[in-house]
Design an enzyme around this catalytic site. Sequence first.
Site, mmCIF file in Angstrom:
data_model
loop_
_atom_site.group_PDB
_atom_site.id
_atom_site.type_symbol
_atom_site.label_atom_id
_atom_site.label_comp_id
_atom_site.label_asym_id
_atom_site.label_seq_id
_atom_site.Cartn_x
_atom_site.Cartn_y
_atom_site.Cartn_z
ATOM 1 N N LYS A 112 -3.598 12.570 -2.685
ATOM 2 C CA LYS A 112 -2.578 11.572 -2.383
ATOM 3 C C LYS A 112 -1.690 12.049 -1.243
ATOM 4 O O LYS A 112 -1.476 11.338 -0.261
ATOM 5 C CB LYS A 112 -1.743 11.280 -3.637
ATOM 6 C CG LYS A 112 -0.676 10.223 -3.440
ATOM 7 C CD LYS A 112 0.664 10.853 -3.188
ATOM 8 C CE LYS A 112 1.713 9.786 -2.864
ATOM 9 N NZ LYS A 112 3.028 10.408 -2.643
ATOM 10 N N ASP A 130 -1.215 6.099 -5.141
ATOM 11 C CA ASP A 130 -0.119 6.634 -5.947
ATOM 12 C C ASP A 130 -0.001 5.768 -7.204
ATOM 13 O O ASP A 130 -0.865 4.956 -7.486
ATOM 14 C CB ASP A 130 1.185 6.617 -5.147
ATOM 15 C CG ASP A 130 1.670 5.207 -4.924
ATOM 16 O OD1 ASP A 130 0.837 4.292 -4.897
ATOM 17 O OD2 ASP A 130 2.884 5.010 -4.793
#
Length: 205
Positions: A112, A130
């Site tokens: 991420k 996310d």
Amino acid sequence: MYDRLCALYPDARCALDHQGPWQLLCATILSAQCTDVRVNQVTPQLFARWPGPAELAAAAQEEVEEVIKSAGFFREKAKSLIGMSDDIARRFGGEVPGAMEELTTLRGVGRKTANVIIGVAFGGAGMVVDTHVRRLSNLLGWTGEQDPEKIERDLMALHPPERWTHLGHVLIHHGRNLCPARKPRCAECPVLDLCPAGAARTQDA
DNA sequence: ATCCCGAGGG
DNA sequence: CCCTCTGGAT
């Protein structure tokens, strides 16, 4: 759907205040399970006190913890900030690397965070997954997966690379504004017609 | 699977 | 009180 979201949030972009890749790396590490608003409250002091990777690599952990405390997970995040800076100073000559395989070798940096750097700092194609992107992708029926890397793969198959970075931003924006996990405001949602979960929910009520 | 952790909202 | 917030390491 992508076009509708873009029209809704024409200036959606990275909300983490930063200058350059290393600052963005610090801010993104701090953003784990924490609002961007709070991250932006602590980073000014962090960057003022430790202006670059060499300085932060040499910092005392307790002092870093004190500065970032309100962002939560402060012990782990302090270790990550210091370790990541040390990695960059020693192994990458003080420059933030641009490839996924290199970025994810940095302390505290997973896919991420790496995708944020690739997409925002280097203008590449980074599909950020996310908590907001995961939740909305499931609600919209774009994926049935829960594992972020599998969701990443599904989203990349549904959208061309040049849209990945901005797609993440508009989804995050929409998640914050109208579709938070706790209380989605479906009655006010302009894209409800494209949302199976929202349609089912409003029918229920 | 579990742990890390403060702050704000409902 | 419980849940969530731009996750990652063990």
